[in-house]
Motif scaffolding. Structure first.
Motif, PDB file in Angstrom:
ATOM      1  N   UNK A 273      -1.062   4.491  13.672  1.00 31.62           N
ATOM      2  CA  UNK A 273      -2.414   4.705  14.430  1.00 31.62           C
ATOM      3  C   UNK A 273      -2.229   6.344  14.439  1.00 31.62           C
ATOM      4  N   UNK A 274      -1.314   6.485  14.723  1.00 32.38           N
ATOM      5  CA  UNK A 274      -1.906   7.491  15.090  1.00 32.38           C
ATOM      6  C   UNK A 274      -1.203   9.008  13.646  1.00 32.38           C
ATOM      7  N   UNK A 275       0.087   9.135  13.581  1.00 30.51           N
ATOM      8  CA  UNK A 275       1.576   9.658  12.828  1.00 30.51           C
ATOM      9  C   UNK A 275       0.201   9.987  11.532  1.00 30.51           C
ATOM     10  N   UNK A 276       0.809   9.369  10.583  1.00 27.62           N
ATOM     11  CA  UNK A 276       0.258   8.229   9.188  1.00 27.62           C
ATOM     12  C   UNK A 276      -1.388   9.419   9.255  1.00 27.62           C
ATOM     13  N   UNK A 277      -2.317   9.016   9.868  1.00 23.03           N
ATOM     14  CA  UNK A 277      -3.977   9.723  10.268  1.00 23.03           C
ATOM     15  C   UNK A 277      -3.875  10.407  10.049  1.00 23.03           C
ATOM     16  N   UNK A 278      -2.749  11.332  11.544  1.00 21.34           N
ATOM     17  CA  UNK A 278      -2.747  12.541  11.154  1.00 21.34           C
ATOM     18  C   UNK A 278      -2.518  13.690   9.756  1.00 21.34           C
ATOM     19  N   UNK A 279      -1.714  13.065   9.300  1.00 25.26           N
ATOM     20  CA  UNK A 279      -0.287  13.240   8.385  1.00 25.26           C
ATOM     21  C   UNK A 279      -1.404  13.463   7.277  1.00 25.26           C
ATOM     22  N   UNK A 280      -2.691  12.609   7.185  1.00 23.65           N
ATOM     23  CA  UNK A 280      -3.278  12.476   6.368  1.00 23.65           C
ATOM     24  C   UNK A 280      -4.889  13.785   5.925  1.00 23.65           C
ATOM     25  N   UNK A 281      -5.090  13.509   7.814  1.00 24.27           N
ATOM     26  CA  UNK A 281      -6.275  15.163   8.348  1.00 24.27           C
ATOM     27  C   UNK A 281      -5.381  16.060   7.537  1.00 24.27           C
ATOM     28  N   UNK A 282      -4.410  16.484   7.450  1.00 23.27           N
ATOM     29  CA  UNK A 282      -3.918  17.517   7.193  1.00 23.27           C
ATOM     30  C   UNK A 282      -3.505  17.690   5.361  1.00 23.27           C
ATOM     31  N   UNK A 283      -4.263  16.953   4.826  1.00 24.28           N
ATOM     32  CA  UNK A 283      -3.785  17.157   3.364  1.00 24.28           C
ATOM     33  C   UNK A 283      -2.420  16.305   2.762  1.00 24.28           C
ATOM     34  N   UNK A 284      -1.381  15.764   4.610  1.00 25.30           N
ATOM     35  CA  UNK A 284      -0.341  15.472   3.537  1.00 25.30           C
ATOM     36  C   UNK A 284      -0.086  14.238   3.480  1.00 25.30           C
ATOM     37  N   UNK A 285       1.153  14.039   2.571  1.00 27.33           N
ATOM     38  CA  UNK A 285       1.516  12.332   1.989  1.00 27.33           C
ATOM     39  C   UNK A 285       2.881  12.153   2.068  1.00 27.33           C
ATOM     40  N   UNK A 286       3.707  11.064   2.868  1.00 25.01           N
ATOM     41  CA  UNK A 286       4.946  11.404   2.593  1.00 25.01           C
ATOM     42  C   UNK A 286       5.112  10.154   1.249  1.00 25.01           C
ATOM     43  N   UNK A 287       5.873  10.584   0.677  1.00 23.51           N
ATOM     44  CA  UNK A 287       6.719  10.577   0.075  1.00 23.51           C
ATOM     45  C   UNK A 287       7.614   9.259  -0.222  1.00 23.51           C
ATOM     46  N   UNK A 288       7.695   8.654   0.899  1.00 23.02           N
ATOM     47  CA  UNK A 288       7.965   7.610   0.969  1.00 23.02           C
ATOM     48  C   UNK A 288       7.937   7.632   2.576  1.00 23.02           C
ATOM     49  N   UNK A 289       7.513   5.692   2.828  1.00 20.22           N
ATOM     50  CA  UNK A 289       7.624   5.254   4.766  1.00 20.22           C
ATOM     51  C   UNK A 289       8.327   4.267   4.462  1.00 20.22           C
ATOM     52  N   UNK A 290       9.640   5.435   5.150  1.00 21.01           N
ATOM     53  CA  UNK A 290      11.149   3.750   6.044  1.00 21.01           C
ATOM     54  C   UNK A 290      10.562   3.134   6.725  1.00 21.01           C
ATOM     55  N   UNK A 291      10.489   1.854   7.131  1.00 21.23           N
ATOM     56  CA  UNK A 291      10.388   0.925   8.132  1.00 21.23           C
ATOM     57  C   UNK A 291      11.851  -0.030   7.956  1.00 21.23           C
TER      58      UNK A 291
END
Length: 496
Positions: A273-291
């Motif tokens: 809800x917060x970290x991924x949208x914040x990364x997107x807003x900063x123009x940053x995209x994780x290469x991998x999201x490990x869950x």
């Protein structure tokens, strides 16, 4: 696990699981300090365990400071007091917030029960976590008794109950909540390491009891608690989003991954809800999201696959959101597979603590970055011990004559939360207007706009502000000294 009111003698507990506890009382490895899964620090930072989190619904802006929460263990009788701190680097003197220059005198009104929920971490030794922390019971009893001589909470003496739970037994923290709120009818619950997720909801939301916790909860928990949840550290959304603000350049420079686990603490949902949208807003995209699943058996089959994903994507940095049990297991798998990464974290999940760092493979942890609202680095930098920590130790030594509260003693880790939380209650009690109720005490806490907490940076509550931390700074872990070192000054959280 049976939860009974018992008088516990002094003992040492294996505290590797204290990343949750350490938020309230983390203690440095070379500095012995405090403990959201549990933590012990090598600097003057409150290293408290920071358990992984995973609950949450859409919620308020992570910068607004509001939140809610909770549910749950074993008990013992006692009473308490508080202190404060600066940044611990020597740039800003750390000072404590003693209750009153002119004490009101002994508390004489009807007593109120204050229950302290804390984890029994001795079983953590089975997992190779052998850090130690002193017993909370003697210091909390002594500080509560001292607080009662100074007026208690708005004239009401504190009846202290120590409620222990097994951090590694599913549901035991919720049972502790029920013991504290229903069996003991606690007026206030203090949650030390391991009180996150369901137990928070149990206490503050379901049983409508005021909860003071060392570590932060998901942002929406504070809202759902309807004004009954307060934490010393930022909410989970603030802590996770702060990583983006602080380390955008590092994240942009090389492929990075986000690491999360499915559990009940709220970190996973906060990440979505917060970290991924914040990364997107900063123009940053994780290469991998490990869950990874929180069930260790399920996780065991997932980890090798995710390690290969990290390797294939050329990941160099990994953002950590869970507590150290999960992160350490994944880091060990990366290390065994020859995948070298730099870990980046925050107070969310307790990453910015010495205990957390001490459980990670040294090669994986060297050069790790974090943002924290706690004080660290004074010992490694050869600086004087922060005044608030010294004051807390001296008070503990006076109140518990048979304890060892020398600078490097593990008993200091138990004294720090007693200083912070008991004094906080006394100070708030002095501001209560009219009869003492949950509402009047909560209102009085909001009136504590400036607090100097032991092993914490600039702090204070305020109108509609349920998290105490006002400022944060960045730190880096060094394998050479096995310590965190400050790499920036304290700055306002989410400054506009």
């Amino acid at each position: 696990m049976q939860h009974a009111t018992t008088a516990r003698g002094r003992r040492r507990v294996a505290v590797a699981a204290l990343v949750a506890i350490a938020a309230a009382c983390s203690t440095p490895a070379e500095d012995a300090d405090d403990t959201d899964d549990a933590d012990i620090s090598t600097d003057d930072s409150a290293a408290t365990s920071a358990p992984a989190d995973d609950e949450g619904e859409s919620s308020p802006d992570p910068t607004d400071g509001t939140t809610a929460g909770t549910t749950a263990g074993t008990t013992t009788d006692t009473t308490a007091d508080t202190a404060t701190s600066g940044d611990g680097t020597g740039d800003t003197p750390a000072t404590s917030a003693p209750a009153d220059d002119e004490p009101a005198g002994p508390a004489t009104l009807d007593p109120v029960t204050v229950a302290v929920m804390y984890p029994d971490l001795s079983v953590a030794a089975q997992f190779g976590f052998a850090e130690e922390i002193g017993d909370f019971t003697p210091v909390f009893e002594a500080f509560a008794a001292d607080a009662n001589e100074r007026g208690g909470i708005a004239g009401h003496p504190i009846e202290l109950e120590m409620v222990e739970f097994d951090l590694l037994v599913d549901g035991d923290a919720v049972s502790a909540c029920l013991t504290a709120t229903q069996d003991l009818d606690a007026f206030v619950v203090i949650g030390l390491g391991g009180v996150y997720g369901d137990p928070v909801v149990c206490v503050a939301e379901q049983n409508e009891t005021l909860l003071l916790q060392d570590d932060g909860s998901p942002a929406e928990f504070y809202e759902r608690a309807d004004g009954r949840l307060f934490s010393l550290t930022p909410n989970k959304a603030e802590s996770q989003v702060a990583i983006v603000d602080a380390f955008a350049d590092e994240l942009a420079a090389a492929p990075f991954a986000v690491f999360a686990t499915l559990d009940t603490g709220g970190d996973y949902d906060t990440m979505q809800e917060y970290l991924l949208p914040a990364l997107d807003g900063a123009g940053l995209e994780p290469a991998v999201v490990v869950v990874i699943d929180s069930d260790t058996d399920v996780a065991a089959s997932q980890i090798p696959i995710e390690v290969e994903e990290i390797r294939a994507a050329g990941v160099e940095n990994v953002i950590a959101t869970p507590g150290f049990f999960s992160t350490a297991a994944f880091a060990q798998a990366l290390d065994a597979g020859g995948v070298d990464v730099r870990w980046i974290g925050s107070d969310a999940g307790g990453f910015a603590s010495d205990l957390y760092a001490s459980q990670m493979p040294p090669a994986q942890m060297d050069g790790a970055l974090a943002i924290t609202t706690r004080t660290v680095g004074w010992r490694a930098a050869g600086l004087d011990e922060p005044a608030s920590r010294l004051d807390c130790r001296e008070r503990a030594a006076e109140l518990v004559p048979d304890g060892d509260f020398s600078t490097e003693s593990i008993d200091v880790a138990a004294a720090v939360p007693a200083c912070n939380f008991v004094d906080l209650l006394v100070l708030a009690g002095q501001g209560v207007d009219g009869d003492l109720t949950t509402e009047s005490l909560a209102t009085a806490i909001h009136g504590l706009a400036e607090l100097e907490l032991v092993e914490r940076g600039p702090s204070g509550f305020g109108i509609d502000k349920f998290t105490a931390a006002d400022e944060a700074r960045t730190i880096e872990w060094s394998a050479d000294c096995e310590c965190w070192t400050a790499i920036s000054d304290f700055e306002p959280l989410f400054a506009e």
